[in-house]
Scaffold this active site. Structure first.
Site, PDB file in Angstrom:
ATOM      1  N   GLY A 177       3.011   5.833  20.597  1.00 41.24           N
ATOM      2  CA  GLY A 177       3.764   5.328  21.154  1.00 41.24           C
ATOM      3  C   GLY A 177       4.373   3.426  20.668  1.00 41.24           C
ATOM      4  CB  THR A 178       3.907   1.800  18.677  1.00 39.20           C
ATOM      5  OG1 THR A 178       2.600   2.035  18.415  1.00 39.20           O
ATOM      6  CG2 THR A 178       4.285   0.569  18.494  1.00 39.20           C
ATOM      7  CB  VAL A 179       8.264  -0.294  20.723  1.00 37.01           C
ATOM      8  CG1 VAL A 179       8.985   0.913  21.944  1.00 37.01           C
ATOM      9  CG2 VAL A 179       7.739  -1.781  21.429  1.00 37.01           C
TER      10      VAL A 179
END
Length: 534
Positions: free
Chosen positions: A352-354
């Site tokens: 999970g990353t932005v």
């Protein structure tokens, strides 16, 4: 790279502007970055504002307690920033195994490494920012203090994480996670307001102290008190010793362009190794099974090397220059045959990353990525602070002979990677595709889409993606042409068609015309992505 949409299956036209642009996965965060540009901030100020806002409006993927990396084009030069924190000094393989683990866990204090995000914001602001950190973090503080309505994709991931965590996060150390992210005994829904006042107060203190409080002040004391209460390994000396590090970006030359990544322990070198192999071939058609076969085989070989060698640069047994050499690329190219091969690395998990990209009217541009890693992070939220800690240490191996073996103060193999393109010494622009081990695969695909197949940024992101999983197993999006799936299967690839697109990454791209200064942006159709521009 053309302004016009390639007649493939692009969903939207590219966004065009001149004075500034912010591309990311949440509309509110993109608008926050644009507001900072309009207040007189530059691309760096906008990137920090957007990143800080994303910790509030997309907490499923990133937070104050995570890591970050940046590539910054400022005044005709590219700079790299490594905001990757190390393992605690008191941890060891022996101690983790004594606690009953044969592999690094996903949740709890054991996989928590030193967070790099606050220091990265402070370093970027201090070196390149025009506005104060207090001004730049104001939009994020307002959203945390007053609340915001959840967007649809965010709500989907939030609810999925809540269902998982409800069954697996057992113990008093996880109570704060449920208090913060499921305040009414359930995850918030799409369109429902959510706020985090403790998070707002923490952001304000980071802004007022230029992140000093987080590492050497009151916030650090709260973090360590929580660690000690749960017998965690993280100690005050670990925070006190940390500072985000300026590094020299690495690159390969690909068909007239230079493709840039952050050096190890990040996995950006995997994308570069794959492109180095692929530049030995000519590609004329995107919808071609032969072209896709070569891409898959090059990616498998690059990952084989990456998983074998990438770790903390202080512990690497090979040189980056050797991995990116023409001689090494030629050797790897020679291994590729007409049939799918069986590679060496293990199973590749999700993450999970932005990711965000910014550009201002003066030609400055930023490629920025930050993450809490898997499944909302470690499940540890520091009481009274809103600080959701990452589980980046999960990637360490407990095999002492492994290149990425856990060790005190060591940085692990890192999945999050920002990308940047230049041509003839001038900026083309930032790009990135977040999503665990999908990231270098996404980088290769969007770079080839733009350079080899002349797609504009939006079309490059809209095009269906493939994802190598392990061995000969390949997954493609459900929009992938069926005849190509059949042809790849005939070459020995074990093909799977995904029902949903959540595992294929989420990207953003901004390019700049060096003569007119016109900005062209693309944003991810697989999430709540948007571009704010003027």
């Amino acid at each position: 790279m053309s302004l016009y949409t390639y007649p493939y299956r692009s969903q939207r036209m590219a966004t065009v502007a001149r004075n500034g642009m912010v591309a990311t996965s949440q509309p509110l965060a993109a608008q926050a970055g644009l507001d900072i540009l309009k207040k007189g901030g530059n691309a760096v100020d906008a990137a920090i504002a957007t990143a800080a806002c994303l910790t509030v409006v997309e907490p499923t993927s990133n937070g104050i307690g995570g890591d970050s990396f940046a590539l910054v084009w400022m005044k005709d030069k590219l700079y790299g920033l490594n905001g990757n924190g190390p393992a605690p000094q008191s941890i060891s393989i022996e101690k983790v195994k004594q606690l009953g683990y044969e592999t690094m866990p996903i949740n709890g204090w054991i996989p928590v490494t030193v967070p790099g995000v606050p220091s990265a914001w402070a370093e970027l602001s201090k070196r390149f920012g025009k506005l104060s950190l207090t001004e730049v973090l104001e939009p994020a503080i307002n959203y945390a203090q007053n609340g915001f309505p959840l967007s649809p994709t965010l709500a989907k991931y939030w609810n999925e994480a809540y269902r998982k965590n409800k069954s697996r996060l057992q113990g008093s150390e996880f109570e704060e996670w449920f208090k913060v992210f499921a305040p009414d005994g359930k995850a918030p829904q799409a369109g429902e307001m959510w706020k985090a006042e403790d998070h707002a107060n923490t952001l304000a203190e980071i802004a007022e102290t230029n992140a000093e409080s987080f590492y050497r002040g009151a916030l650090a004391d709260q973090i360590i008190a929580a660690s000690q209460a749960a017998s965690g390994f993280l100690a005050k000396k670990d925070l006190e010793a940390y500072k985000a590090e300026w590094v020299d970006p690495i690159s390969v030359h690909y068909r007239g362009y230079d493709v840039w990544e952050i050096p190890p322990s990040g996995q950006g070198i995997v994308a570069l190794m794959a492109l180095n192999i692929l530049k030995g071939y000519e590609f004329t058609h995107r919808e071609d099974a032969g072209s896709l076969h070569l891409q898959l085989e090059a990616m498998k070989q690059a990952f084989t090397d990456g998983k074998a060698y990438i770790t903390d640069p202080a512990n690497m047994t090979v040189n980056v220059a050797d991995l990116l050499s023409e001689e090494y690329a030629e050797k790897n190219r020679a291994k590729i045959t007409a049939e799918a091969r069986m590679p060496a690395p293990g199973t590749l998990p999700k993450g999970g990353t932005v990711y965000l990209a910014t550009a201002d009217g003066d030609g400055n541009m930023v490629s920025f990525i930050q993450s809490n890693y898997m499944d909302f992070g470690s499940g540890i939220v520091v009481p009274g602070t809103g600080i959701n800690l990452q589980n980046r240490g999960h990637d360490f191996s407990l095999d002492p002979t492994h290149e990425n073996a856990l060790a005190p103060g060591k940085k692990t193999y890192h999945t999050i990677i920002p990308g940047f393109l230049t041509k003839d010494g001038q900026a083309v622009g930032p790009f990135g595709v977040m999503g665990g081990y999908m990231q270098p695969q996404g980088h290769v695909q969007v770079v080839m889409n733009m350079i080899d197949f002349n797609l504009n940024p939006q079309a490059a992101l809209d095009a269906p993606r493939w994802r190598w999983l392990e061995d000969k197993s390949v997954e493609v999006e459900h929009t992938f042409p069926n005849h190509l799936v059949k042809e790849l299967a005939s070459r020995g690839h074990e093909m799977k068609i995904a029902v949903e697109s959540e595992s294929f990454g989420r990207g953003q791209i901004i390019t700049r015309n060096p003569e007119s200064g016109v900005l062209i942006g693309g944003t991810e159709p697989r999430t709540d992505g948007t571009i704010a521009s003027w």
